[in-house]
Motif scaffolding. Structure first.
Motif, PDB file in Angstrom:
ATOM      1  N   ASN A  80      37.683   9.109 -15.364  1.00 40.72           N
ATOM      2  CA  ASN A  80      37.295   9.258 -14.035  1.00 40.72           C
ATOM      3  C   ASN A  80      35.601   9.249 -14.009  1.00 40.72           C
ATOM      4  O   ASN A  80      34.966   9.611 -13.144  1.00 40.72           O
ATOM      5  CB  ASN A  80      37.836  10.178 -13.054  1.00 40.72           C
ATOM      6  CG  ASN A  80      37.926   9.430 -11.713  1.00 40.72           C
ATOM      7  OD1 ASN A  80      37.810   8.266 -11.514  1.00 40.72           O
ATOM      8  ND2 ASN A  80      37.833  10.463 -10.441  1.00 40.72           N
ATOM      9  N   THR A  81      35.018   9.105 -15.103  1.00 39.48           N
ATOM     10  CA  THR A  81      33.549   9.331 -15.105  1.00 39.48           C
ATOM     11  C   THR A  81      32.867   8.195 -14.512  1.00 39.48           C
ATOM     12  O   THR A  81      31.846   8.129 -14.362  1.00 39.48           O
ATOM     13  CB  THR A  81      33.049   9.470 -16.668  1.00 39.48           C
ATOM     14  OG1 THR A  81      33.408   8.601 -17.545  1.00 39.48           O
ATOM     15  CG2 THR A  81      33.212  11.125 -17.314  1.00 39.48           C
ATOM     16  N   GLY A  82      33.579   7.050 -14.636  1.00 41.34           N
ATOM     17  CA  GLY A  82      32.932   5.689 -14.140  1.00 41.34           C
ATOM     18  C   GLY A  82      33.187   5.653 -12.627  1.00 41.34           C
ATOM     19  O   GLY A  82      32.520   4.672 -12.115  1.00 41.34           O
ATOM     20  N   ALA A  83      33.704   6.457 -12.232  1.00 40.48           N
ATOM     21  CA  ALA A  83      34.015   6.368 -10.358  1.00 40.48           C
ATOM     22  C   ALA A  83      32.729   6.393  -9.735  1.00 40.48           C
ATOM     23  O   ALA A  83      32.760   5.585  -8.719  1.00 40.48           O
ATOM     24  CB  ALA A  83      35.131   7.598  -9.973  1.00 40.48           C
ATOM     25  N   LEU A  84      31.883   7.214 -10.028  1.00 37.90           N
ATOM     26  CA  LEU A  84      30.800   7.187  -9.113  1.00 37.90           C
ATOM     27  C   LEU A  84      29.766   5.852  -9.520  1.00 37.90           C
ATOM     28  O   LEU A  84      29.435   5.200  -8.381  1.00 37.90           O
ATOM     29  CB  LEU A  84      29.786   8.296  -9.539  1.00 37.90           C
ATOM     30  CG  LEU A  84      30.235   9.675  -9.130  1.00 37.90           C
ATOM     31  CD1 LEU A  84      29.355  10.705  -9.381  1.00 37.90           C
ATOM     32  CD2 LEU A  84      30.601   9.818  -7.742  1.00 37.90           C
TER      33      LEU A  84
END
Lengths: 289, 172
Positions: free
Chosen positions: B97-101
């Motif tokens: 979920n690091t790419g969520a932002l």
């Protein structure tokens, strides 16, 4: 000669470290400015607020932190304006134009002489990155909580201007608020007390208190949220004890009829303790040692 | 003289240590959650808050301050979030979920008026337990940049405007 070079290097290094202390502030990206009205035209602020309103709080105890609690893309409903506590207050707050004067000051009840909102006296400084705050141009009636943002609020001229040490020699402060079991501390205590001494007794003003964020310590937060969410303005008397290094009281300042006009959660990283900051507006501050 | 030189050298060392040690690393003191999922790699979040309109009036010669509507918006609720770029994440760190932002920012750019979501900030005590929970309402990512931190690592820096913040007493 060698010593001079070393001393020079030391000063340079210390200056560098000072820059790093403000690392986050100095690395901030530019803030997008809100659209400015044409020159010569006063800012038209919709009744209540110029900006999107906070949503009404869900009932306490709602399971907000769980997945699905957020509704992406949902419009944010408006919250009703807080009623003035004093019966003689105007039912609608004065709306400021660009010059910071209330537009409807003349519509105030005869008994009430509405003056320029106190927050107008707070000119917003450029933040650590040297950029003026985007909201300084309009809507300046609001005490700007972004003073706290990015830990750059100490660049505020109010604090920069007070270089004089307070007359009382103290090490700590303890803030006691009527009806609260927990205590907090005065933020930037030395400068704040020096400023209070400079201002003199029996004047209205603001103090900033901070409280280390801890589980179960939410009386201050509740006080603020009662105003924001439930529109309940509850005034309390506040006392600031000045303590020396041996925890003996060496001074005391009293602030009558205070209320929390602003809140900020301090910046968070991997190292620093997290604080909650509250701006308390008071009607009468005096040395009650 | 020599003593002074040693003292100066120590001062330089201390200052340099200070200068290089201020860089962010993934924080164990707080975490961020959006869409019900924790966002990986968040290193820093700027402070943010709200303020109320202050009305000053003179009633029978006495200055009275009162409250008007609470204000957020403009740049007041601006929150800056620094996230370690997934390429800079240590292998031991979960990279989910690091790419969520970034995805949120891209979606927001495509949506007229931006894509507003709520997010949650949980602060953690020394035992890693949640000590306080804040809900931030109506966050819209307005800026996204990539930069190299003082620690030499790659960071994604997001700026959000936030409409409101509220502490959840049930949790904290």
């Amino acid at each position: 000669m060698k010593t001079t070079i070393i001393a020079f290097a030391a000063v340079l290094a210390l200056l560098l470290s000072g820059c790093t202390m403000n690392y986050y502030g100095s690395q901030l990206p530019p803030v997008p400015s809100p659209p400015q009205p044409p020159v010569g035209e006063s800012v038209q602020v919709p009744p209540g607020n110029a900006s999107p309103q906070p949503p009404p709080a869900p009932p306490l105890g709602a399971n907000e932190g769980q997945p699905g609690a957020s509704e992406p893309g949902q419009p944010v409903p408006a919250v009703p304006p807080a009623p003035a506590e004093n019966a003689s207050q105007p039912s609608q707050p004065p709306i400021a134009n660009e010059t910071g004067q209330p537009e409807n000051a003349t519509q105030a009840p005869p008994a009430t002489n509405v003056t320029a909102p106190a927050a107008n006296t707070t000119e917003l400084p450029a933040n650590a990155s040297g950029q003026a705050n985007a909201s300084a141009g309009n809507n300046s009636t609001y005490l700007n909580a972004s003073l706290f943002l990015n830990n750059s609020w100490w660049f505020h001229p109010v604090f920069l201007n007070f270089t004089k040490a307070p007359s009382v020699n103290f090490s700590f402060t303890m803030v006691q608020i009527d009806g609260m079991a927990t205590t907090s501390e005065l933020d930037d205590a030395q400068n704040s007390i020096a400023a209070l001494e400079g201002t003199g007794n029996h004047k209205p003003g603001q103090i900033i208190v901070r409280q280390l964020l801890q589980k179960g310590k939410f009386e201050l937060s509740e006080w603020r949220q009662n105003l924001v969410v439930n529109s309940q303005l509850l005034r309390r008397d506040v006392a600031v004890m000045l303590l020396n290094s041996e925890n003996d009281a060496v001074g005391r300042w009293c602030f009558a009829h205070a209320w929390p006009s602003a809140f900020s959660l301090g910046g968070m990283d991997s190292q620093s303790a997290i604080y909650e900051y509250y701006v308390l507006d008071y009607e009468d501050g005096y040395d009650c040692t | 003289m020599r003593f002074l030189a040693v003292l100066m050298a120590l001062a330089i060392c201390a200052a340099l240590l200070f200068a290089t040690g201020g860089a962010p690393a993934i924080s164990s003191k707080f975490r961020m959650k959006a869409d019900g999922k924790y966002i990986g790699g968040v290193a820093y979040m700027s402070g943010f808050g709200d303020s109320s309109k202050v009305i000053t009036a003179t009633v029978q010669g006495k200055q009275i301050k009162s409250a008007g509507p609470t204000s957020y918006g403009d740049s007041r609720g601006l929150v800056v979030v620094k996230q370690l770029n997934s390429s800079a994440l240590p292998p031991s760190m979960p990279s989910s979920n690091t790419g969520a932002l970034e995805k949120w920012y891209q979606d927001s750019q495509a949506a007229p008026g931006g894509l507003a979501k709520d997010f949650v900030v949980e602060t953690l005590d020394e035992q890693g337990m949640v000590s306080a929970l804040y809900k931030a309402y109506g966050a819209v990512p307005v800026r996204f940049t990539k930069e190299t931190g003082a620690d030499g690592k790659a960071y994604n820096v997001f700026s959000f405007t936030v409409n409101g913040i509220e502490r959840d007493y049930e949790v904290s």
